[in-house]
Design an enzyme around this catalytic site. Structure first.
Site, mmCIF file in Angstrom:
data_model
loop_
_atom_site.group_PDB
_atom_site.id
_atom_site.type_symbol
_atom_site.label_atom_id
_atom_site.label_comp_id
_atom_site.label_asym_id
_atom_site.label_seq_id
_atom_site.Cartn_x
_atom_site.Cartn_y
_atom_site.Cartn_z
ATOM 1 N NE ARG A 59 16.471 -21.699 33.182
ATOM 2 C CZ ARG A 59 15.739 -21.103 32.226
ATOM 3 N NH1 ARG A 59 15.875 -19.684 32.315
ATOM 4 N NH2 ARG A 59 14.934 -21.326 31.539
ATOM 5 C CE1 TYR A 112 39.822 -19.075 42.942
ATOM 6 C CE2 TYR A 112 38.248 -18.765 41.039
ATOM 7 C CZ TYR A 112 38.880 -19.474 42.111
ATOM 8 O OH TYR A 112 38.485 -20.888 42.159
ATOM 9 C CG ASP A 184 35.467 -12.735 45.435
ATOM 10 O OD1 ASP A 184 35.133 -12.969 46.615
ATOM 11 O OD2 ASP A 184 35.800 -13.200 44.449
ATOM 12 C CE LYS A 209 36.663 -21.744 46.960
ATOM 13 N NZ LYS A 209 36.993 -20.385 46.583
HETATM 14 C C1 LIG Z 1 36.943 -19.927 44.944
HETATM 15 C C2 LIG Z 1 36.886 -18.586 44.733
HETATM 16 C C3 LIG Z 1 36.083 -18.173 43.644
HETATM 17 C C4 LIG Z 1 35.462 -18.936 42.661
HETATM 18 O O1 LIG Z 1 34.484 -19.452 43.366
HETATM 19 P P1 LIG Z 1 33.897 -21.022 43.039
HETATM 20 O O2 LIG Z 1 32.738 -21.277 43.941
HETATM 21 O O3 LIG Z 1 34.916 -22.092 42.841
HETATM 22 O O4 LIG Z 1 33.290 -20.890 41.579
HETATM 23 C C5 LIG Z 1 36.101 -16.530 43.390
HETATM 24 N N1 LIG Z 1 36.607 -15.809 44.341
HETATM 25 C C6 LIG Z 1 37.463 -16.172 45.523
HETATM 26 C C7 LIG Z 1 38.286 -15.242 46.112
HETATM 27 C C8 LIG Z 1 37.449 -17.654 45.696
HETATM 28 O O5 LIG Z 1 38.241 -17.982 46.477
#
Ligand SMILES: *Cc1c(COP(=O)(O)O)cnc(C)c1O
Length: 405
Positions: A59, A112, A184, A209
């Site tokens: 962890r 998001y 982000d 992604k």
């Molecule tokens: C998918 C996404 C998230 C969240 O990510 P997870 O891996 O699904 O927890 C946050 N910000 C953006 C812009 C996203 O496309």
């Protein structure tokens, strides 16, 4: 390897792994272990006391995860990184770290959905308030800063309207007021946009992604401009909230990252080809893409992004019924949320990703019931266009058919 003078394309393949430290293995091995054996009691005590480097428990640290953290640090030009079990674990960790009860967060409108949900939890439980604003100019960001503001939280491009926030403007305002800037960067990936280089404090990714790129992992990454803050995060919020990544998922991300450069180039090229076709299609009303000459903030996009990326949205004539019929007429292009995969994906924000946003807010953000978001995959662009053409043809045939048929 001197990461300051080597291109990102190379760093994403090599950083964080020295084969000769791992039995000459070309690929970073998977250290699928929960804990580590201390050679003797004194060593265990020294590691706990922080007097000796070394693994204690997965962890806290794991060699496979550490390799991933070093690689993403190099790609974002940061000073340290942490890997998490999801993008949302990264978002919640950094927002918990950067705020305390009574603080205020300024965020881009259209963030998001789950990040919006997290802000609502923070508001309800800890009285951490927020405002969602446009961040097109320094003036409009400056005007929204309150005495209790501590964080500027940015997504750019914003989903699904592809609105752009001006990163340099946000950093300038933050410097004047001593605020923490968190970006982000999921939609651009480190190949296209690098907010730390513009002065942001933290960058995060849903590694689910583009970074993984193969639609088979949920993970998150957080990169910081200050190594001490990353260490503090590792030893407090990440350790005690516990939202860590599994070694196997880290291993898959290391593999995915090796092809990020070539994938992003193809995603971008495919998006360009599909957009070119859509603009010639009479049933398409408008296309939203950061590098498009018609995009209202194309100059900002071109300043802070090195390419337009693989995601865009477009509206088709009609509304909900037409949007759904169109998606159902596709066969190669899959109906799914998420993005950045090898497969081209289409989704309908009105009934899917943004169905929880109040209707008046959707209207203010420019999300209509005819809007579709497209994540261009890695297929041959002619096949994508053929699939779209067939779907439009089937809709026209349907519309021309006599009533009752
Ligand atoms: C998918 C996404 C998230 C969240 O990510 P997870 O891996 O699904 O927890 C946050 N910000 C953006 C812009 C996203 O496309």
């Amino acid at each position: 390897m001197d990461s300051k003078h080597v291109h990102r394309d190379t760093l994403m393949i090599h950083t964080g792994h020295d084969p000769h430290e791992h039995h000459d293995s070309l690929a970073m091995p998977l250290y699928q272990t929960s804990t580590y054996v201390f050679p003797d009691a004194a060593t265990g005590a020294a590691r706990f006391a922080g007097e000796q480097e070394g693994n204690i428990y997965s962890r806290l640290t794991n060699p496979t995860v550490r390799a991933l953290e070093e690689r993403i640090t190099a790609l974002e030009k940061g000073e340290g990184a942490l890997a998490f079990g999801s993008g949302m674990a990264a978002v919640s960790a950094v927002l918990t770290y950067a705020t305390r009860a009574g603080d205020h967060i300024l965020a881009t409108r259209g963030i998001y959905g789950c990040t919006f949900g997290l802000l609502a939890i923070m508001n309800d439980k800890y009285n951490i308030t927020h405002d969602l604003i446009r961040m097109w100019t320094e003036e409009e960001i400056e005007a929204a800063v309150k005495p209790e503001t501590k964080v500027i939280y940015i997504e750019t491009p914003v989903n699904p309207t592809m609105e752009i926030a001006d990163l340099q403007a946000a950093v300038n305002v933050a410097r004047r007021h001593g605020l923490t800037v968190i970006v982000d960067n999921t939609f651009s990936s480190p190949y296209i946009q690098n907010p730390l280089e513009l002065g942001a404090d933290f960058v995060l990714h849903s590694a689910t992604k583009y970074i993984n790129g193969h639609g088979d992992v949920i993970a998150g990454l957080l990169i910081g401009a200050d190594a001490e803050k990353i260490t503090e995060l590792r030893m407090t919020v990440q350790k005690d909230y516990g939202g860590i990544i599994s070694p196997f998922d880290a291993w898959l991300l290391l593999r995915g990252l090796k092809t990020l450069a070539v994938r992003m180039e193809r995603h971008t090229a495919n998006a360009g080809r599909v957009i070119e076709y859509l603009k010639s299609e009479p049933m398409v009303r408008e296309v939203h893409y950061p590098y498009d000459a018609d995009h209202p903030q194309a100059p900002i996009a071109r300043r802070q992004m090195s390419a337009g990326g693989g995601i865009f949205s477009f509206t088709i004539d009609g509304g909900l019924r037409e949007a759904q019929e169109f998606m159902d007429s596709l066969s190669l292009i899959k109906i799914a949320v998420s993005l950045g995969d090898a497969e081209s994906l289409i989704q309908h924000p009105w009934t899917m990703t943004h169905s929880g946003v109040p209707e008046e807010d959707r209207a203010a953000m420019g999300i209509s019931d005819g809007l579709l978001r497209f994540s261009a995959g890695l297929e041959h662009p002619d096949d994508l266009i053929a699939d779209l053409q067939a779907a439009f043809a089937s809709m026209k045939k349907h519309a021309a058919a006599p009533a009752g048929e």
